[in-house]
Each structure stands twice: as structure tokens, then as C-alpha cells.
Design an enzyme around this catalytic site. Structure first.
Site, PDB file in Angstrom:
ATOM      1  N   GLU A  11       0.843  -1.199   0.000  1.00 23.03           N
ATOM      2  CA  GLU A  11       0.000   0.000   0.000  1.00 23.03           C
ATOM      3  C   GLU A  11       0.878   1.250   0.000  1.00 23.03           C
ATOM      4  O   GLU A  11       1.829   1.335   0.780  1.00 23.03           O
ATOM      5  CB  GLU A  11      -0.898  -0.001   1.240  1.00 23.03           C
ATOM      6  CG  GLU A  11      -1.767   1.225   1.415  1.00 23.03           C
ATOM      7  CD  GLU A  11      -2.724   1.439   0.249  1.00 23.03           C
ATOM      8  OE1 GLU A  11      -2.565   2.464  -0.447  1.00 23.03           O
ATOM      9  OE2 GLU A  11      -3.606   0.593   0.045  1.00 23.03           O
ATOM     10  N   ASP A  38       4.758   1.678  -3.471  1.00 18.61           N
ATOM     11  CA  ASP A  38       3.974   1.610  -4.696  1.00 18.61           C
ATOM     12  C   ASP A  38       4.251   0.258  -5.348  1.00 18.61           C
ATOM     13  O   ASP A  38       5.406  -0.117  -5.533  1.00 18.61           O
ATOM     14  CB  ASP A  38       4.397   2.754  -5.636  1.00 18.61           C
ATOM     15  CG  ASP A  38       3.524   2.881  -6.867  1.00 18.61           C
ATOM     16  OD1 ASP A  38       3.116   1.836  -7.419  1.00 18.61           O
ATOM     17  OD2 ASP A  38       3.264   4.026  -7.289  1.00 18.61           O
ATOM     18  N   MET A  39       3.210  -0.473  -5.699  1.00 16.92           N
ATOM     19  CA  MET A  39       3.403  -1.807  -6.270  1.00 16.92           C
ATOM     20  C   MET A  39       4.203  -1.785  -7.562  1.00 16.92           C
ATOM     21  O   MET A  39       4.822  -2.780  -7.939  1.00 16.92           O
ATOM     22  CB  MET A  39       2.040  -2.463  -6.532  1.00 16.92           C
ATOM     23  CG  MET A  39       1.220  -1.814  -7.637  1.00 16.92           C
ATOM     24  SD  MET A  39      -0.264  -2.761  -8.044  1.00 16.92           S
ATOM     25  CE  MET A  39      -1.239  -2.487  -6.590  1.00 16.92           C
ATOM     26  N   GLU A  54      -7.615  -4.482  -5.773  1.00 17.58           N
ATOM     27  CA  GLU A  54      -8.926  -3.835  -5.862  1.00 17.58           C
ATOM     28  C   GLU A  54      -8.670  -2.441  -6.420  1.00 17.58           C
ATOM     29  O   GLU A  54      -8.637  -1.452  -5.685  1.00 17.58           O
ATOM     30  CB  GLU A  54      -9.614  -3.781  -4.497  1.00 17.58           C
ATOM     31  CG  GLU A  54     -11.112  -3.529  -4.570  1.00 17.58           C
ATOM     32  CD  GLU A  54     -11.466  -2.159  -5.112  1.00 17.58           C
ATOM     33  OE1 GLU A  54     -11.823  -2.057  -6.307  1.00 17.58           O
ATOM     34  OE2 GLU A  54     -11.380  -1.186  -4.351  1.00 17.58           O
ATOM     35  N   GLU A  63      -9.195   3.919 -12.792  1.00 18.39           N
ATOM     36  CA  GLU A  63      -8.403   4.167 -11.581  1.00 18.39           C
ATOM     37  C   GLU A  63      -6.985   3.625 -11.764  1.00 18.39           C
ATOM     38  O   GLU A  63      -6.319   3.270 -10.803  1.00 18.39           O
ATOM     39  CB  GLU A  63      -9.090   3.570 -10.357  1.00 18.39           C
ATOM     40  CG  GLU A  63     -10.391   4.291 -10.014  1.00 18.39           C
ATOM     41  CD  GLU A  63     -11.008   3.835  -8.710  1.00 18.39           C
ATOM     42  OE1 GLU A  63     -10.375   3.025  -7.989  1.00 18.39           O
ATOM     43  OE2 GLU A  63     -12.139   4.277  -8.406  1.00 18.39           O
TER      44      GLU A  63
END
Length: 254
Positions: A11, A38-39, A54, A63
């Protein structure tokens, strides 16, 4: 099954990280490690069997799910699974004087009429059933960056004469195998209230007749720093291209 599972909760929102770390202090979360990152840039020491996200918006990709999950694909094993596996956006011509008036009440600027809005449509109807726009699949197999820009032209046949005031956007998503969720009216997932349609207003309403066609163009455009939509109608009349170069609305990649 007795199989030990290690979970990484990734996250980047600092406020959400605080909440996650509080939850992780519970014994029930003993197998969860919170990663404040950040992924797209996180490099795990071990690759995952499964990535669950999600990031879906009302229009599926609004998004930045494609950009985020493309970046996270490096975290998966070669045969790893992504949930969702794919998602598709849909668009329908909409007639709603109520939505038009509510948008206009926000101001007289061009930007107000060139911004998509998440709405629950109480008063209005689809002039013609929705049609497929953009599809994205995950995980990304290519090692090189993928171009997530898109364009589609859609032709609709009105079910009755009315006033075209905007476009209603929906999505369908395949989570895994044959499991799917949808906010598209034709395939709506019963009891799901997490998403409402995305409404693309038209600056000038257009009268349409049952004997005519409605031709809609929509672009998903990408730069190094942002993503945005542009849209217009060319039949029965030509409108201006809305939101050119993301001048009124865009999604930051920062």
C-alpha cells in the site's frame, strides 16, 4: 489444508498504511507483512503465486488498474495468477435531463462539461444498449512496457427518439476462471453496490431519432505522467472532442 501462506499487503497511501500496521499487530494477521510502497516499484525478495488487487473503477480502467498491475507483474511467478484476470469497459448513449442539469449546476466552465462523473442514475435511460470499449488482461507477459492507450468507434441504433445528453460507462470483470462481477445492466451482479456508472457529459445535447444512428468515439490516452479520456459524437451531428489533451480531467501516474 495446513499449507502455510505468506501475505504481503502492499500500500502506498500513508494513511492506509497506518491502519494496516495496526491490524497487522493482531495475532490473526501474523502471516501478513505490510509493505509501504507503490506496487509498480516494489521489488520483493520472493515472487508471489497470486496477486489480488482492488483497483477497478466504474469504467474498469479509470483508476489506473492497467498501469498499476502491469508494474506489479514483476512480483508474480511465471505461472502466477492475477485477480482480476481481465476487465472490459462498456459505453451506452444516455438521455438524462436530470444529470445534465446537475452537471451544469457545478459551473459554466468547459472543464465542468469535460469531466466524467461517478453517478447513480435515478432519472434517465439508455438510448441503446451498451457496447464493448476497452479490454485489459493480467498478468502482463511482456518484459517491455505495454501501451495502454486505446481507441474505439461505436455505432448505436436508438430504441426511440430522444435527446442525447451524455454517455454511461460500465465494466465487466473476470476475477478468476468463470467468476465475474459486473455493473453493466445486461449482466449486473446482484447485490453489488461498490461501483456506480461513470457519466461522460456532452457539452451540447443532440436530438436523435429511431431512424438514425449514433456514432461515438472514445480514446484512452497516456503520457509519461498522466492518463485521460477524450470523447465525441460524429453522427447524427458532429460535436467537439471533449477533454482534448486532458485539459479538463486526467489521472496522475505519480
Amino acid at each position: 489444508t495446513g499449507v502455510k501462506v505468506k501475505i504481503y499487503a502492499v500500500e502506498k497511501n500513508v494513511n492506509a498504511v497506518v491502519t494496516l500496521r495496526t491490524l497487522a499487530a493482531s495475532p490473526a494477521w501474523s502471516n501478513v507483512e505490510v509493505i509501504a510502497s507503490d506496487m509498480r516499484v516494489w521489488n520483493p525478495q520472493e515472487k508471489a503465486d497470486l496477486v489480488v488487487s482492488e483497483l477497478l473503477g466504474s469504467f474498469g480502467d479509470n483508476e489506473l488498474s492497467p498501469e498499476c498491475l502491469d508494474g506489479a507483474s514483476k512480483c508474480l511467478k511465471e505461472n502466477g495468477v492475477s485477480i482480476p484476470a481481465s476487465y472490459t469497459s462498456f459505453l451506452a448513449p444516455m438521455s438524462s435531463s436530470k444529470l445534465r442539469n446537475e452537471v451544469r449546476a457545478l459551473g459554466e466552465s468547459i472543464a465542468v462539461m469535460e469531466t466524467p462523473y461517478v453517478v447513480k442514475i435515478h432519472s434517465g435511460f439508455e438510448i441503446s444498449p451498451s457496447k464493448e470499449c476497452f479490454t485489459f488482461t493480467h498478468p502482463k507477459k511482456e518484459s517491455t512496457p505495454r501501451d495502454n492507450s486505446r481507441y474505439v468507434k461505436l455505432t448505436f441504433h436508438p430504441s426511440e427518439s430522444s435527446m442525447l445528453t451524455g454517455l454511461a460507462g460500465y465494466f465487466e470483470a473476470v476475477l478468476y476462471d468463470d467468476v465475474m462481477i459486473s455493473i453493466r445492466p445486461e449482466s449486473f451482479s446482484e447485490g453489488m453496490f461498490s461501483w456506480f456508472p461513470l457519466y461522460f457529459p456532452l457539452r451540447t445535447p443532440l436530438p436523435v431519432r429511431t431512424s438514425s444512428e449514433v456514432e461515438v468515439h472514445i480514446w484512452r490516452k497516456c503520457s509519461s505522467s498522466q492518463v485521460w479520456y477524450e470523447w465525441c459524437v460524429t453522427v447524427p451531428n458532429i460535436t467537439a472532442i471533449h477533454n482534448p489533451n486532458g485539459r479538463s480531467y486526467s489521472m496522475s501516474l505519480g
